[in-house]
Design a protein around this motif. Structure first.
Motif: not given
Length: 195
Positions: A141-143, A156-157, A161-166
């Protein structure tokens, strides 16, 4: 029609976001390369750098838009800068509350920054977490709160990709700060002016 930014073809809306974010960064002596390079290193450093950029940008906007107007009394700019730099991020007298009171940040952006700050606090207050990936430190939920586009994060992220979204979230906060802090044109009897 798409535009080219750093040899990549992007939509006009994304190009505008990048231009405004770059303008906000330039006020702090930084450029987009700094944001592009955020993803180098461990997640804890990435989160710390993201929040540091946002806090510096918020301080710039507070100084520029909240204390710098033609009706303000003479003041010591250097002393005022020190005071703003020491303001906490959260709380009733923090930077977020101040910017919200002046309508310089949306509720959604405040939520994003608070979430980022809570992750930063997890890393900062337990040095043992410094080698752990973001997904290991906080819950899903935090992510999802950090990924500002709904439904884009799932199992699957990848960490990259997570760093890109942040990073994109950070750029969008910089865009919002720049956009909302720009002087708005007003119509006066003598013609078009800015306040």
């Amino acid at each position: 029609m798409n535009e080219t930014v750093d040899d990549y073809e992007v939509s006009p809306e994304f190009a505008q976001l990048l231009r405004r974010a770059e303008q906000m960064l330039s006020k702090m002596g930084l450029d987009l390369k700094f944001v592009y390079d955020l993803s180098d290193g461990e997640d804890w450093g990435f989160i710390l750098k993201c929040l540091s950029i946002l806090e510096a940008a918020m301080g710039e906007v507070i100084l520029d838009r909240c204390f710098n107007n033609k009706y303000a009394l003479p003041r010591d700019e250097n002393e005022l800068s020190k005071i703003v730099a020491k303001m906490s991020l959260e709380g009733g007298t923090g930077k977020l509350a101040f910017l919200r009171a002046f309508s310089l940040l949306s509720k959604e952006t405040v939520t994003f920054v608070r979430t980022l700050n809570s992750v930063r606090n997890r890393y900062a207050h337990d040095i043992r977490l410094n080698t752990m990936r973001l997904e290991e430190v906080v819950d899903g939920d935090t992510i999802r709160s950090l990924v500002r586009v709904r439904g884009i994060y799932d199992a699957t992220t990848t960490p990259q990709q997570l760093r890109f979204f942040i990073s994109f979230g950070v750029l969008s906060v910089l865009w919002e700060l720049h956009f909302r802090a720009e002087p708005k044109p007003t119509i006066l009897t003598g013609g078009l002016s800015t306040m």
